[in-house]
Design an enzyme around this catalytic site. Structure first.
Site, PDB file in Angstrom:
ATOM      1  CG  ASP A   1      39.831 -49.216  86.187  1.00  0.00           C
ATOM      2  OD1 ASP A   1      40.004 -48.926  87.399  1.00  0.00           O
ATOM      3  OD2 ASP A   1      40.548 -50.039  85.586  1.00  0.00           O
TER       4      ASP A   1
ATOM      5  CB  THR B   1      32.946 -60.408  93.971  1.00  0.00           C
ATOM      6  OG1 THR B   1      33.388 -60.684  92.632  1.00  0.00           O
ATOM      7  CG2 THR B   1      31.435 -60.494  94.026  1.00  0.00           C
ATOM      8  CD  GLU B   2      36.534 -60.530  91.580  1.00  0.00           C
ATOM      9  OE1 GLU B   2      35.957 -59.588  91.008  1.00  0.00           O
ATOM     10  OE2 GLU B   2      36.025 -61.660  91.697  1.00  0.00           O
ATOM     11  CG  ASN B   3      36.757 -53.520  93.556  1.00  0.00           C
ATOM     12  OD1 ASN B   3      35.833 -53.033  92.897  1.00  0.00           O
ATOM     13  ND2 ASN B   3      37.969 -53.692  93.040  1.00  0.00           N
TER      14      ASN B   3
ATOM     15  NE  ARG C   1      40.279 -51.768  94.476  1.00  0.00           N
ATOM     16  CZ  ARG C   1      40.204 -50.866  93.526  1.00  0.00           C
ATOM     17  NH1 ARG C   1      40.045 -49.598  93.831  1.00  0.00           N
ATOM     18  NH2 ARG C   1      40.292 -51.222  92.266  1.00  0.00           N
TER      19      ARG C   1
ATOM     20  CB  SER D   1      37.574 -56.270  85.927  1.00  0.00           C
ATOM     21  OG  SER D   1      38.780 -55.798  85.390  1.00  0.00           O
TER      22      SER D   1
ATOM     23  CD  GLU E   1      29.476 -53.403  68.429  1.00  0.00           C
ATOM     24  OE1 GLU E   1      30.664 -53.163  68.158  1.00  0.00           O
ATOM     25  OE2 GLU E   1      28.829 -54.337  67.908  1.00  0.00           O
TER      26      GLU E   1
HETATM   27  C1  FPP Z   1      26.908 -45.033  93.802  1.00  0.00           C
HETATM   28  C2  FPP Z   1      27.957 -44.763  92.787  1.00  0.00           C
HETATM   29  C3  FPP Z   1      27.594 -45.051  91.404  1.00  0.00           C
HETATM   30  C4  FPP Z   1      29.180 -44.312  93.187  1.00  0.00           C
HETATM   31  C5  FPP Z   1      30.249 -43.782  92.402  1.00  0.00           C
HETATM   32  C6  FPP Z   1      31.586 -43.868  93.104  1.00  0.00           C
HETATM   33  C7  FPP Z   1      32.540 -44.557  92.220  1.00  0.00           C
HETATM   34  C8  FPP Z   1      32.955 -43.816  91.005  1.00  0.00           C
HETATM   35  C9  FPP Z   1      32.941 -45.822  92.517  1.00  0.00           C
HETATM   36  C10 FPP Z   1      33.891 -46.639  91.713  1.00  0.00           C
HETATM   37  C11 FPP Z   1      34.883 -47.328  92.608  1.00  0.00           C
HETATM   38  C12 FPP Z   1      35.995 -48.028  91.895  1.00  0.00           C
HETATM   39  C13 FPP Z   1      36.513 -49.254  92.538  1.00  0.00           C
HETATM   40  C14 FPP Z   1      36.535 -47.521  90.737  1.00  0.00           C
HETATM   41  C15 FPP Z   1      37.673 -48.100  90.007  1.00  0.00           C
HETATM   42  O1  FPP Z   1      38.783 -47.208  90.012  1.00  0.00           O
HETATM   43  P1  FPP Z   1      40.117 -47.712  90.709  1.00  0.00           P
HETATM   44  O2  FPP Z   1      40.022 -47.450  92.179  1.00  0.00           O
HETATM   45  O3  FPP Z   1      40.349 -49.133  90.351  1.00  0.00           O
HETATM   46  O4  FPP Z   1      41.220 -46.812  90.060  1.00  0.00           O
HETATM   47  P2  FPP Z   1      42.700 -47.276  89.639  1.00  0.00           P
HETATM   48  O5  FPP Z   1      42.534 -48.395  88.657  1.00  0.00           O
HETATM   49  O6  FPP Z   1      43.314 -46.072  89.054  1.00  0.00           O
HETATM   50  O7  FPP Z   1      43.372 -47.738  90.903  1.00  0.00           O
HETATM   51  C1  IPE Z   2      35.415 -50.433  88.276  1.00  0.00           C
HETATM   52  C2  IPE Z   2      35.262 -51.387  89.156  1.00  0.00           C
HETATM   53  C3  IPE Z   2      34.350 -51.176  90.238  1.00  0.00           C
HETATM   54  C4  IPE Z   2      35.911 -52.688  89.129  1.00  0.00           C
HETATM   55  C5  IPE Z   2      36.899 -52.914  88.009  1.00  0.00           C
HETATM   56  O1  IPE Z   2      38.058 -52.176  88.226  1.00  0.00           O
HETATM   57  P1  IPE Z   2      39.317 -52.812  88.976  1.00  0.00           P
HETATM   58  O2  IPE Z   2      40.319 -51.720  89.076  1.00  0.00           O
HETATM   59  O3  IPE Z   2      38.897 -53.441  90.247  1.00  0.00           O
HETATM   60  O4  IPE Z   2      39.791 -53.944  87.973  1.00  0.00           O
HETATM   61  P2  IPE Z   2      41.220 -54.628  87.782  1.00  0.00           P
HETATM   62  O5  IPE Z   2      42.149 -53.585  87.255  1.00  0.00           O
HETATM   63  O6  IPE Z   2      41.655 -55.126  89.137  1.00  0.00           O
HETATM   64  O7  IPE Z   2      40.986 -55.725  86.787  1.00  0.00           O
HETATM   65 MG    MG Z   3      41.245 -49.977  88.748  1.00  0.00          MG
END
Ligand code: FPP
Ligand code: IPE
Ligand code: MG
Length: 257
Positions: A28, A74-76, A79, A204, A215
């Site tokens: 995250d 499943t919630e993403n 976006r 999440s 852990e």
């Molecule tokens: C195939 C593979 C393993 C790919 C790697 C690419 C990658 C790191 C994907 C994660 C995408 C994601 C929703 C991250 C959460 O950060 P966020 O967007 O929620 O960040 P925020 O909380 O700061 O908004």
């Molecule tokens: C890292 C991934 C792929 C999902 C959890 O992060 P989110 O950013 O979607 O989680 P919430 O802050 O919305 O709980």
């Molecule tokens: Mg996030």
């Protein structure tokens, strides 16, 4: 003078016998990392992909058998369409770019989640990657895409209900083992350590069944900042834990083995 640690191999203060076999990660903070730098959120995902690549290599270098990363929940889907489309294209590009190297390095890649709504080409790349690497044994790499723990439990419950309805399973046979067998993670062992970056302290919807005795490690670092030194710290913390599984106090992991 500060001690210089060579992170290419397992740091001397970590003990092979006391390492987690399976590490799960909620990657995250990509969006915040980019926003802090005046860049679009997608730049954070691109940088985050580099981080996961090095962490996978690190697991292999340090002898950790399995890494499971949460790449899309499943919630993403909630976006903006541009971000979702970018992520789908990023998964596609990474698979095409990295598959040959993963194969060379002995990585077994698996995907966890409902893949049916993913773009057709990505689905066939995923199928190809899983088939090609299925015999590999150096390190298991699980990527959770369109994964939701509640959805997984609903699917498992339906599957078991169906088995009971057709007489393949008796009610008495519905136990923890039967439920585990119906999950996407079967037959993997549960994660020993969960890492979540970016300061959030919640699951999440990630692996709610499998994390029952894992852990949980939280760090304020944003995912693109999570490097080998940060992983080292997480593992030092892990080795200091006492895992009791409901029993009585034992010695910390690093002294108990
Ligand atoms: C195939 C593979 C393993 C790919 C790697 C690419 C990658 C790191 C994907 C994660 C995408 C994601 C929703 C991250 C959460 O950060 P966020 O967007 O929620 O960040 P925020 O909380 O700061 O908004
Ligand atoms: C890292 C991934 C792929 C999902 C959890 O992060 P989110 O950013 O979607 O989680 P919430 O802050 O919305 O709980
Ligand atoms: Mg996030």
């Amino acid at each position: 003078m500060a001690q210089v640690i060579d992170f290419a191999t397992l740091p001397a203060d970590l003990y092979t016998e006391a390492l987690p076999n399976h590490v799960a990660v909620i990657m995250d903070g990509n969006g915040r990392w980019a926003t802090q730098r005046g860049m679009p959120r997608i730049a954070g995902h691109r940088q985050g992909a580099k981080t996961v690549k090095d962490l996978l290599r690190c697991c292999k270098d340090w002898g950790i058998g399995a890494l499971t990363v949460y790449a899309f929940s499943t919630e993403n889907w909630r976006r903006p369409m541009e971000e979702v489309n970018f992520l789908m294209r990023l998964f596609d590009r990474l698979l095409r770019r990295e598959l040959a190297e993963m194969q060379r390095e002995g990585v077994r890649i698996q995907f966890l989640g409902d893949l049916s709504p993913l773009p057709e080409r990505l689905r066939s790349l995923i199928a190809e990657a899983m088939a090609l690497t299925r015999q590999n044994q150096q390190v298991q790499f699980n990527v959770a895409v369109n994964y939701g723990g509640r959805q997984e439990l609903v699917m498992a419950t339906r599957h078991i209900a169906q088995q009971v309805a057709c007489g393949a399973l008796s009610l008495e046979q519905v136990d923890e083992e039967a439920l585990s067998r119906a999950l996407l993670t079967y037959p993997m062992a549960d994660p020993d350590l969960l890492i979540r970056t970016s300061g959030e302290q919640r699951l999440s919807n990630f692996l709610p069944w499998q994390l029952a005795y894992t852990e949980l490690y939280f760090t304020d670092l944003l995912w693109p900042e999570f490097d080998r030194a940060a992983f080292h710290q997480a593992l030092q913390w892990y080795q200091s834990r006492q895992r009791r599984f409901g029993g009585l106090a034992t010695t910390p992991i690093a002294q108990g083995s």
